[in-house]
Scaffold this motif. Structure first.
Motif, PDB file in Angstrom:
ATOM      1  N   PHE A 288       0.766  -1.307   0.084  1.00 49.42           N
ATOM      2  CA  PHE A 288      -0.128  -0.014   0.033  1.00 49.42           C
ATOM      3  C   PHE A 288       0.779   1.250   0.014  1.00 49.42           C
ATOM      4  N   VAL A 289       0.276   2.131  -0.679  1.00 45.77           N
ATOM      5  CA  VAL A 289       1.177   3.742  -0.837  1.00 45.77           C
ATOM      6  C   VAL A 289       0.302   4.473   0.049  1.00 45.77           C
ATOM      7  N   ASP A 290       0.521   4.694   1.093  1.00 44.64           N
ATOM      8  CA  ASP A 290      -0.420   5.947   2.016  1.00 44.64           C
ATOM      9  C   ASP A 290       0.134   7.359   1.174  1.00 44.64           C
ATOM     10  N   THR A 291      -0.892   8.201   1.240  1.00 44.81           N
ATOM     11  CA  THR A 291      -0.239   9.457   0.694  1.00 44.81           C
ATOM     12  C   THR A 291      -0.783  10.473   1.656  1.00 44.81           C
ATOM     13  N   PRO A 292      -0.345  11.784   1.422  1.00 40.26           N
ATOM     14  CA  PRO A 292      -0.875  12.832   2.028  1.00 40.26           C
ATOM     15  C   PRO A 292      -2.302  13.368   1.444  1.00 40.26           C
ATOM     16  N   GLY A 293      -3.346  13.811   2.257  1.00 40.50           N
ATOM     17  CA  GLY A 293      -4.615  14.219   1.558  1.00 40.50           C
ATOM     18  C   GLY A 293      -4.226  15.395   0.622  1.00 40.50           C
ATOM     19  N   ILE A 294      -5.095  15.035  -0.460  1.00 41.77           N
ATOM     20  CA  ILE A 294      -4.871  16.039  -1.667  1.00 41.77           C
ATOM     21  C   ILE A 294      -5.699  17.528  -1.307  1.00 41.77           C
ATOM     22  N   HIS A 295      -4.899  18.603  -1.293  1.00 39.78           N
ATOM     23  CA  HIS A 295      -5.507  19.648  -1.012  1.00 39.78           C
ATOM     24  C   HIS A 295      -4.751  20.939  -1.727  1.00 39.78           C
TER      25      HIS A 295
ATOM     26  N   PRO B  43      -2.072  23.360  -1.894  1.00 38.06           N
ATOM     27  CA  PRO B  43      -0.928  23.907  -1.098  1.00 38.06           C
ATOM     28  C   PRO B  43      -0.699  25.254  -0.897  1.00 38.06           C
ATOM     29  N   ARG B  44      -0.475  25.615   0.070  1.00 43.38           N
ATOM     30  CA  ARG B  44      -0.102  27.227   0.303  1.00 43.38           C
ATOM     31  C   ARG B  44       1.187  27.476   1.070  1.00 43.38           C
ATOM     32  N   THR B  45       1.855  26.450   1.320  1.00 41.15           N
ATOM     33  CA  THR B  45       3.334  26.395   2.069  1.00 41.15           C
ATOM     34  C   THR B  45       4.098  25.569   0.898  1.00 41.15           C
ATOM     35  N   LYS B  46       5.383  25.826   1.094  1.00 42.59           N
ATOM     36  CA  LYS B  46       6.424  24.793   0.456  1.00 42.59           C
ATOM     37  C   LYS B  46       6.192  23.345   1.086  1.00 42.59           C
ATOM     38  N   LEU B  47       5.750  23.151   2.182  1.00 40.13           N
ATOM     39  CA  LEU B  47       5.579  21.936   2.934  1.00 40.13           C
ATOM     40  C   LEU B  47       4.422  21.282   1.915  1.00 40.13           C
ATOM     41  N   GLY B  48       3.201  21.959   1.765  1.00 40.95           N
ATOM     42  CA  GLY B  48       2.139  21.595   1.181  1.00 40.95           C
ATOM     43  C   GLY B  48       2.564  21.273  -0.312  1.00 40.95           C
ATOM     44  N   GLU B  49       3.428  22.096  -0.729  1.00 40.32           N
ATOM     45  CA  GLU B  49       3.999  21.642  -2.352  1.00 40.32           C
ATOM     46  C   GLU B  49       4.680  20.223  -2.131  1.00 40.32           C
ATOM     47  N   PHE B  50       5.548  20.159  -1.309  1.00 44.12           N
ATOM     48  CA  PHE B  50       6.288  18.716  -0.818  1.00 44.12           C
ATOM     49  C   PHE B  50       5.164  17.694  -0.878  1.00 44.12           C
ATOM     50  N   MET B  51       4.351  17.995  -0.114  1.00 43.51           N
ATOM     51  CA  MET B  51       3.254  16.964   0.109  1.00 43.51           C
ATOM     52  C   MET B  51       2.601  16.569  -1.034  1.00 43.51           C
ATOM     53  N   MET B  52       2.060  17.518  -2.173  1.00 46.08           N
ATOM     54  CA  MET B  52       1.385  17.277  -3.245  1.00 46.08           C
ATOM     55  C   MET B  52       2.224  16.625  -4.351  1.00 46.08           C
ATOM     56  N   LYS B  53       3.431  16.935  -4.199  1.00 44.02           N
ATOM     57  CA  LYS B  53       4.602  16.232  -5.066  1.00 44.02           C
ATOM     58  C   LYS B  53       4.563  14.724  -4.673  1.00 44.02           C
ATOM     59  N   SER B  54       4.546  14.462  -3.352  1.00 45.93           N
ATOM     60  CA  SER B  54       4.698  13.137  -2.856  1.00 45.93           C
ATOM     61  C   SER B  54       3.378  12.385  -3.144  1.00 45.93           C
ATOM     62  N   VAL B  55       2.334  13.253  -3.386  1.00 49.58           N
ATOM     63  CA  VAL B  55       0.988  12.388  -3.880  1.00 49.58           C
ATOM     64  C   VAL B  55       0.961  11.765  -5.343  1.00 49.58           C
ATOM     65  N   LYS B  56       1.695  12.772  -6.173  1.00 41.53           N
ATOM     66  CA  LYS B  56       2.013  12.756  -7.560  1.00 41.53           C
ATOM     67  C   LYS B  56       3.006  11.396  -7.751  1.00 41.53           C
ATOM     68  N   ASP B  57       4.170  11.337  -7.179  1.00 42.65           N
ATOM     69  CA  ASP B  57       4.837  10.384  -7.169  1.00 42.65           C
ATOM     70  C   ASP B  57       4.404   9.070  -6.863  1.00 42.65           C
ATOM     71  N   ALA B  58       3.545   9.007  -5.770  1.00 42.32           N
ATOM     72  CA  ALA B  58       2.916   7.855  -5.368  1.00 42.32           C
ATOM     73  C   ALA B  58       2.077   7.139  -6.240  1.00 42.32           C
ATOM     74  N   ARG B  59       1.444   7.938  -7.186  1.00 41.73           N
ATOM     75  CA  ARG B  59       0.569   7.255  -8.209  1.00 41.73           C
ATOM     76  C   ARG B  59       1.425   6.560  -9.379  1.00 41.73           C
TER      77      ARG B  59
END
Ligand SMILES: Nc1nc2c(ncn2[C@@H]2O[C@H](COP(=O)(O)OP(=O)(O)OP(=O)(O)O)[C@@H](O)[C@H]2O)c(=O)[nH]1
Ligand SMILES: [Mg+2]
Length: 293
Positions: free
Chosen positions: A55-62, A64-80
């Motif tokens: 299983f590839v658990d991912t951050p919730g899709i939202h 992003p308003r910060t660099k951390l948020g951007e990292f999280m959304m990049k992480s979702v993209k990679d996970a797919r």
């Protein structure tokens, strides 16, 4: 042997990590009532007989308003990338525009896709049923309603996944349950306890920096970590009156870390104010929120 990677996608707080933990049978990912608990993709591995589900658990899709948020959304993209199956998770108590966007975004992926409606234990059937009947589920191979909390219908979900996985090798040893190193697991446990104790906007600004993990003997480990927050006012809330809050976070974390390491643990936490750390490359790096590629 059947095996494959299964990405778990969805809005924040719908229960993605809870579903993964339930299926893996161990708490490999932290869970909290606060949105954006998961910050980076993480694997949970279930090996049962001649089946291995990764299983590839991912951050919730939202948005992003910060660099951390951007990292999280990049992480979702990679996970797919290159997965064998996608589960989109919805919260049965509320289905909104964000959910429809996530559903839309996976529609054309070539792999099998399941729509998982979670939290059916608290969703009111008279509200959920009409909502589900209006939902455009085209592109999804199956819709399944579950409760990760109660375990309802999780055997059905497991069966669906098992039937959809291709023939393949075991990607990981049978006793491996996650790709997360011990120090990341420990930092996450500390963050989970902070998220569970803190209210309002503070949790989003909490980060845990591991300083040291020292095995003093077979039976004792000493751990030092910084807890980041964004404002002096937050620091005093995290520490609490006479240090009560930090004491509680620390002792709850210590108990879980002791189980993880199977030793007694001496845990030392320091609360640090790092203004705007979620936008600072150096701080993000210290907390492990960096793209490995
Ligand atoms: N009642 C109920 N609560 C659930 C269920 N599944 C998860 N929860 C709760 O929902 C909250 C969010 O769960 P998580 O598993 O952290 O959700 P997530 O989708 O991973 O959230 P992010 O990591 O923030 O994207 C937690 O408080 C869970 O205990 C369920 O089936 N029923
Ligand atoms: Mg999560």
């Amino acid at each position: 042997m059947k095996s494959g990677f299964i990405a778990i996608l969805g809005r924040p707080n719908v229960g993605k990590s809870s579903i993964m933990n339930y299926l893996v049978g161990e708490k490999v990912a932290i869970v909290s009532p606060k949105a954006q608990t998961t910050r980076a993709k993480a694997l949970g591995v279930l090996t049962r007989g001649d089946v291995q589900m990764v299983f590839v658990d991912t951050p919730g899709i939202h948005r992003p308003r910060t660099k951390l948020g951007e990292f999280m959304m990049k992480s979702v993209k990679d996970a797919r990338d290159g997965v064998d199956c996608i589960m989109v998770v919805l919260d049965g108590t509320f289905i909104g525009k964000g959910d429809l966007e996530v559903m839309q975004s996976v529609k054309n992926e070539p792999c099998p896709k399941f729509l998982v409606i979670n939290k059916t234990d608290i969703a009111k059937p008279e509200e959920l049923m009409p909502r589900l009947s209006q939902l455009d589920v085209s592109g999804f191979d199956e819709v399944v309603s579950v409760s990760a909390r109660k375990g309802t219908n999780m055997d059905k979900l497991y069966e669906l996944l098992e039937n959809t996985l291709p023939e393949g090798p075991a990607y990981f040893p049978a006793d491996m349950m996650t790709d997360q190193p011990e120090r990341v697991m420990i930092a996450e446990i500390i963050r989970e306890k902070a998220l569970n104790s803190l209210r309002d906007e503070i949790p989003h600004g909490v980060g845990v920096e591991m300083l040291s993990i020292q095995k003093l003997s077979d039976r004792l480990t000493e751990i030092h970590a910084n807890v980041y927050c964004e404002r002096a006012a937050h620091k005093s809330i995290i520490i609490g009156k006479h240090g009560e809050m930090l004491g509680r976070i620390g002792s709850e974390a210590r108990m879980d870390i002791e189980k993880l390491l199977d030793t007694k643990v001496m845990l030392r936490l320091w609360v640090k104010v790092r203004e705007d750390w979620r936008n600072r490359a150096e701080d993000l790096k210290n907390l492990g929120y960096v793209d490995e590629k």
